[in-house]
Design a protein around this motif. Structure first.
Motif, mmCIF file in Angstrom:
data_model
loop_
_atom_site.group_PDB
_atom_site.id
_atom_site.type_symbol
_atom_site.label_atom_id
_atom_site.label_comp_id
_atom_site.label_asym_id
_atom_site.label_seq_id
_atom_site.Cartn_x
_atom_site.Cartn_y
_atom_site.Cartn_z
ATOM 1 N N SER A 2 0.832 -1.199 0.000
ATOM 2 C CA SER A 2 0.000 0.000 0.000
ATOM 3 C C SER A 2 0.871 1.256 0.000
ATOM 4 C CB SER A 2 -0.909 0.008 1.235
ATOM 5 O OG SER A 2 -1.508 1.261 1.387
ATOM 6 N N ILE A 3 0.511 2.227 -0.883
ATOM 7 C CA ILE A 3 1.221 3.506 -0.916
ATOM 8 C C ILE A 3 1.076 4.214 0.431
ATOM 9 C CG2 ILE A 3 1.366 5.735 -2.064
ATOM 10 C CD1 ILE A 3 2.279 3.395 -3.759
ATOM 11 N N ALA A 4 -0.054 3.985 1.100
ATOM 12 C CA ALA A 4 -0.284 4.624 2.398
ATOM 13 C C ALA A 4 0.777 4.215 3.408
ATOM 14 C CB ALA A 4 -1.675 4.282 2.920
ATOM 15 N N LEU A 5 1.258 2.959 3.337
ATOM 16 C CA LEU A 5 2.302 2.515 4.266
ATOM 17 C C LEU A 5 3.590 3.302 4.038
ATOM 18 C CD1 LEU A 5 1.849 -1.373 4.335
ATOM 19 C CD2 LEU A 5 1.321 0.258 6.154
ATOM 20 N N LEU A 6 3.927 3.530 2.773
ATOM 21 C CA LEU A 6 5.120 4.321 2.488
ATOM 22 C C LEU A 6 4.940 5.766 2.949
ATOM 23 C CD1 LEU A 6 6.256 3.101 -1.052
ATOM 24 C CD2 LEU A 6 7.399 2.740 1.138
ATOM 25 N N GLN A 7 3.754 6.293 2.808
ATOM 26 C CA GLN A 7 3.493 7.644 3.302
ATOM 27 C C GLN A 7 3.678 7.711 4.815
ATOM 28 O OE1 GLN A 7 -0.458 8.098 1.486
ATOM 29 N NE2 GLN A 7 0.344 9.858 0.340
ATOM 30 N N ASP A 8 3.236 6.680 5.514
ATOM 31 C CA ASP A 8 3.421 6.634 6.967
ATOM 32 C C ASP A 8 4.899 6.667 7.327
ATOM 33 O OD1 ASP A 8 0.707 6.533 7.314
ATOM 34 O OD2 ASP A 8 0.625 4.350 7.624
ATOM 35 N N VAL A 9 5.693 5.880 6.586
ATOM 36 C CA VAL A 9 7.134 5.840 6.855
ATOM 37 C C VAL A 9 7.738 7.223 6.632
ATOM 38 C CG1 VAL A 9 9.347 4.862 6.142
ATOM 39 C CG2 VAL A 9 7.334 3.391 6.292
ATOM 40 N N LEU A 10 7.374 7.884 5.548
ATOM 41 C CA LEU A 10 7.917 9.210 5.258
ATOM 42 C C LEU A 10 7.520 10.225 6.327
ATOM 43 C CD1 LEU A 10 7.263 9.296 1.411
ATOM 44 C CD2 LEU A 10 9.498 9.288 2.525
ATOM 45 N N GLN A 11 6.274 10.137 6.795
ATOM 46 C CA GLN A 11 5.822 11.052 7.843
ATOM 47 C C GLN A 11 6.617 10.849 9.130
ATOM 48 O OE1 GLN A 11 1.568 10.258 7.908
ATOM 49 N NE2 GLN A 11 1.136 12.185 6.833
ATOM 50 N N GLU A 12 6.908 9.587 9.463
ATOM 51 C CA GLU A 12 7.705 9.305 10.663
ATOM 52 C C GLU A 12 9.094 9.923 10.572
ATOM 53 O OE1 GLU A 12 7.745 5.098 11.005
ATOM 54 O OE2 GLU A 12 5.606 4.927 11.506
ATOM 55 N N LEU A 13 9.591 10.071 9.345
ATOM 56 C CA LEU A 13 10.916 10.663 9.150
ATOM 57 C C LEU A 13 10.857 12.180 9.027
ATOM 58 C CD1 LEU A 13 12.449 8.102 6.609
ATOM 59 C CD2 LEU A 13 12.794 8.213 9.076
ATOM 60 N N GLY A 14 9.646 12.750 9.159
ATOM 61 C CA GLY A 14 9.506 14.198 9.109
ATOM 62 C C GLY A 14 9.342 14.778 7.716
ATOM 63 N N VAL A 15 9.013 13.914 6.737
ATOM 64 C CA VAL A 15 8.825 14.391 5.364
ATOM 65 C C VAL A 15 7.362 14.792 5.173
ATOM 66 C CG1 VAL A 15 8.964 13.786 2.923
ATOM 67 C CG2 VAL A 15 10.689 12.922 4.531
ATOM 68 N N LEU A 26 11.121 10.447 -5.190
ATOM 69 C CA LEU A 26 11.777 10.755 -3.915
ATOM 70 C C LEU A 26 12.706 11.963 -4.021
ATOM 71 C CD1 LEU A 26 12.698 7.147 -2.696
ATOM 72 C CD2 LEU A 26 10.718 8.534 -2.055
ATOM 73 N N ARG A 27 13.508 12.046 -5.073
ATOM 74 C CA ARG A 27 14.498 13.112 -5.165
ATOM 75 C C ARG A 27 13.976 14.298 -5.964
ATOM 76 N NH1 ARG A 27 18.209 8.763 -6.134
ATOM 77 N NH2 ARG A 27 18.726 9.494 -8.230
ATOM 78 N N ALA A 28 13.396 14.027 -7.122
ATOM 79 C CA ALA A 28 12.964 15.133 -7.976
ATOM 80 C C ALA A 28 11.799 15.907 -7.377
ATOM 81 C CB ALA A 28 12.578 14.599 -9.358
ATOM 82 N N ASP A 29 10.848 15.192 -6.733
ATOM 83 C CA ASP A 29 9.652 15.854 -6.220
ATOM 84 C C ASP A 29 9.734 16.153 -4.725
ATOM 85 O OD1 ASP A 29 8.458 15.738 -8.766
ATOM 86 O OD2 ASP A 29 7.792 13.687 -8.409
ATOM 87 N N LEU A 30 10.226 15.179 -3.931
ATOM 88 C CA LEU A 30 10.322 15.393 -2.480
ATOM 89 C C LEU A 30 11.653 16.017 -2.074
ATOM 90 C CD1 LEU A 30 8.697 12.104 -1.107
ATOM 91 C CD2 LEU A 30 7.646 14.354 -1.424
ATOM 92 N N ALA A 31 12.621 16.051 -3.013
ATOM 93 C CA ALA A 31 13.934 16.679 -2.769
ATOM 94 C C ALA A 31 14.660 16.039 -1.596
ATOM 95 C CB ALA A 31 13.780 18.186 -2.547
ATOM 96 N N LEU A 32 14.557 14.721 -1.451
ATOM 97 C CA LEU A 32 15.284 14.036 -0.385
ATOM 98 C C LEU A 32 16.779 14.054 -0.705
ATOM 99 C CD1 LEU A 32 13.094 10.880 0.403
ATOM 100 C CD2 LEU A 32 12.883 13.210 1.266
ATOM 101 N N ASP A 33 17.591 14.400 0.308
ATOM 102 C CA ASP A 33 19.033 14.372 0.101
ATOM 103 C C ASP A 33 19.591 13.019 0.511
ATOM 104 O OD1 ASP A 33 19.196 14.352 2.884
ATOM 105 O OD2 ASP A 33 19.614 16.503 3.015
ATOM 106 N N SER A 34 20.931 12.866 0.461
ATOM 107 C CA SER A 34 21.543 11.559 0.723
ATOM 108 C C SER A 34 21.320 11.101 2.158
ATOM 109 C CB SER A 34 23.046 11.613 0.424
ATOM 110 O OG SER A 34 23.696 12.561 1.257
ATOM 111 N N ILE A 35 21.296 12.038 3.098
ATOM 112 C CA ILE A 35 21.075 11.648 4.491
ATOM 113 C C ILE A 35 19.637 11.190 4.677
ATOM 114 C CG2 ILE A 35 21.065 12.451 6.879
ATOM 115 C CD1 ILE A 35 23.831 12.114 5.610
ATOM 116 N N GLU A 36 18.695 11.910 4.079
ATOM 117 C CA GLU A 36 17.287 11.524 4.221
ATOM 118 C C GLU A 36 17.001 10.183 3.547
ATOM 119 O OE1 GLU A 36 15.107 15.890 4.438
ATOM 120 O OE2 GLU A 36 15.914 15.185 2.513
ATOM 121 N N THR A 37 17.639 9.942 2.400
ATOM 122 C CA THR A 37 17.433 8.639 1.760
ATOM 123 C C THR A 37 18.065 7.526 2.584
ATOM 124 O OG1 THR A 37 19.395 8.957 0.378
ATOM 125 C CG2 THR A 37 17.266 9.595 -0.565
ATOM 126 N N ALA A 38 19.210 7.807 3.251
ATOM 127 C CA ALA A 38 19.814 6.797 4.121
ATOM 128 C C ALA A 38 18.882 6.478 5.293
ATOM 129 C CB ALA A 38 21.174 7.281 4.634
#
Length: 637
Positions: A2-15, A26-38
């Motif tokens: 479920s896409i909703a599960l991934l959204q939950d994970v991103l919210q937990e990380l403060g995205v 992830l990078r082009a639209d959400l602009a996650l950097d290398s630390i955030e992707t790690a």
């Protein structure tokens, strides 16, 4: 998934997830950097048991990531030995929770497991050079994966310490990275330590396995392990790199363990490896053994990662770096200042060598176009003396790091002239503090000071004998605390109590002066430590063992000046009857398993030991006597 599960994970990380869709990248639209992707990689591993590289050429959309996770999870065997293991963890002294959280909030401690950056590099780039052998990042990653799977198949699990006492080889690098990968902390042990020191390490660490080279002309670590093994029931496996000799059923071929896939192996990476937690013990380093046998200290992924990142920055390491490792990589100086780990983390190339042959070192610099290397002053002296007649082109060398012992200003100037590179003084300790001169510092600073902390979060205090801060410019003992400093020694509360203050400062035992330019100048030591070319020798250890000689009634070891090594051990003894000669003393110490570099190189007989206070040897008087003997070049006993 479920896409909703991934959204939950991103919210937990403060995205911020408002308005994102299945096609959001992830990078082009959400602009996650290398630390955030790690951080996202770690979260996906913990939550779904999946290892995904989010910093490769693919910029995943949410739906693409969900599909990839579903495919990966479906391919995982039910009884995968790596995926199914549970992490028991290992208890090490830790800094107070409030300071730990501060280090995370500021960004000094980051949730990136050590060693994982090799998977983010261009797989076709050269990662390691060892002799004629060249290993790309893709080959290194595949080797680490294979070794990790095979170690787990042997029963080596997360939280199982593994003593690693190997020279600088591809197998050493692959084994350490594989142990980091599965959460089994390597206990990095210099190859020159003997059975005496090794037994204390085995007592403290209770390792599941040990890795040693086969017998060589200069050492027999395997023989020492065989003698010690019956007393250490935890030691289930002995990994041997090279020809072992004896019963092959007693040992495991480490070179074979690192070989390409064998019949029956599963190709590719171990599926669904659960990444180590940032606060897990990543590895164990050894103290310098200043007051006896070495002490162990556990370094976590986040605190040691901070050391690697900060030292790489001040050393100017990048993907263009070619780092030559000539001193043992079991020392943190060569491993992480920024050393092997720092160079690999930046996508550079590590050249593995040894310190035995100065001309061979210069030849490697020329052949591989080395840009960075690290050495103790004794090695630098050999290189500088050899260079005029050797005729090698060393113009590629940009940074020569010198540490482990005080660098003489005259030698620093000679080295700069000879190599035409920046000299970078490095003063640090396994317990944490890493002090560096900067690449842009003037020669006066570089030649005469030991720099300033590489890590901006490190705190230093300079105190008098009563623990009170001394005025700037005056000499006192250096104390340090911060995100790169451990909280104590592993399973050694008495030593921790002596070495650390109640509020977490480490007593280095070094006497320093804070200069007006903000750099530290090391002026001496309060510990009874002899520094032979960067290798530390405990005076108390020598004295205690020397008293086992039948006629020796008193013994005291002090540093004697030496033109090449800086200091050597001079042993003063009082004997009742026929005094021993130097050969007898050295044979006793070798029989007791003491490392060769710790043996005394001068023996002096005294009718009585000069004493101060309550019967303590007058070390000041003995040091002065040793200095006079060195100046007069009196033949050794």
């Amino acid at each position: 998934m479920s896409i909703a599960l991934l959204q939950d994970v991103l919210q937990e990380l403060g995205v911020e997830t408002e308005g994102i869709t299945a096609d959001t990248r992830l990078r082009a639209d959400l602009a996650l950097d290398s630390i955030e992707t790690a951080e996202l990689e770690l979260a996906l591993g913990r939550r779904f048991g999946v290892r995904v590289d989010l910093w490769d050429a693919t910029d995943y959309s949410l739906v693409g990531l969900a599909e990839l996770i579903d495919r990966t999870r479906a391919a995982v065997p039910e009884a995968d030995p790596v995926a199914d293991r549970r992490r028991p963890g290992i208890e090490i002294p830790r800094v107070p929770a409030d300071r730990a959280q501060e280090y995370r909030d500021v960004g000094w401690w980051r949730p990136v497991p050590l060693g994982t950056t090799i998977y983010q590099q261009d797989p076709g780039r050269c990662a390691l050079v060892a002799g004629d052998r060249r290993v790309t990042y893709g080959e290194l990653a595949a080797t680490v994966d294979r070794v990790a799977r095979r170690l787990v198949a042997l029963g080596i699990e997360a939280g199982d310490p593994v003593v690693v006492q190997l020279p600088n080889t591809v197998e050493y690098v692959a084994l350490v990275l594989a142990l980091l990968r599965i959460g089994a902390p390597p206990v990095l042990t210099p190859p020159n330590l003997g059975a005496y020191e090794l037994e204390r390490i085995l007592d403290r660490a209770e390792p599941t396995a040990i890795a040693v080279p086969g017998r060589t002309r200069h050492s027999d670590q395997l023989g020492a392990v065989r003698r010690l093994r019956p007393k250490h029931p935890s030691l289930a496996h002995v990994l041997v790199a090279g020809v072992a000799g004896g019963d092959p059923a007693e040992t495991i071929d480490l070179i074979g363990l690192c070989d390409p896939a064998r019949p029956g192996d599963t190709d590719g990476a171990p599926a669904a490896v659960t990444p180590p937690e940032p606060g897990d013990a990543a590895l164990f380093l050894l103290s310098s053994g200043t007051t006896g046998p070495p002490k162990l200290m556990g370094r976590t992924h986040e605190d040691y990662g901070y050391v690697v990142a900060s030292t790489a920055a001040v050393a100017g390491v990048s993907a263009d770096t070619v780092y030559l490792a000539v001193m043992p990589a079991t020392h943190t100086f060569v491993l992480a200042y920024p050393g092997i780990i720092g160079t690999l983390s930046a996508g550079g190339t590590v050249v593995l060598g040894g310190a035995e042959n100065p001309q061979g070192t210069l030849a490697l610099i020329e052949r591989e176009r080395v840009t960075h290397t690290a050495a103790v002053p004794a090695l630098v002296t050999q290189w500088v003396n050899c260079l005029p007649t050797a005729g090698y082109d060393v113009s590629s060398l940009a940074v020569l790091q010198v540490g482990g012992a005080r660098l003489d200003a005259a030698l620093a100037a000679r080295a700069k002239d000879a190599f035409g590179c920046v000299i970078q003084q490095v003063y640090g300790m396994s317990e944490g503090l890493a002090n560096f001169t900067r690449l842009h510092d003037p020669d006066e600073t570089t030649f005469t000071s030991q720099g300033r902390p590489a890590c901006p979060g490190d705190e230093i205090l300079i105190v008098d004998e009563d623990g009170r801060p001394v005025p700037d410019g005056q000499v006192g003992q250096l104390l340090t605390r911060g995100p790169s400093t451990v909280a104590g020694y592993f399973r050694d509360e008495p030593a921790t109590g002596r070495a650390f203050t109640a509020d977490g400062f480490y007593r280095t035992g070094d006497l320093v002066r804070l200069r007006r330019d903000g750099n530290l100048e090391v002026t001496g030591r309060i510990k009874n430590l002899i520094n032979r070319g960067g290798e530390k020798i405990s005076a108390e250890e020598l004295e205690q063992l020397s008293l086992e000689l039948p006629t020796v009634t008193a013994a005291a070891a002090v540093a004697m000046p030496h033109p090449v090594y800086g200091e050597i051990a001079c042993l003063f003894v009082v004997a009742d009857g026929t005094p021993p000669d130097l050969g007898q003393v050295r044979r006793l110490l070798l029989d007791r398993g003491l490392a060769r570099h710790k043996l005394p190189e001068r023996l002096e007989h005294l009718p009585a030991m000069p004493l101060i206070g309550v019967g303590k040897p007058d070390r000041t008087a003995l040091r002065e006597r040793a200095a006079r003997l060195a100046a007069a070049s009196v033949p050794a006993s």
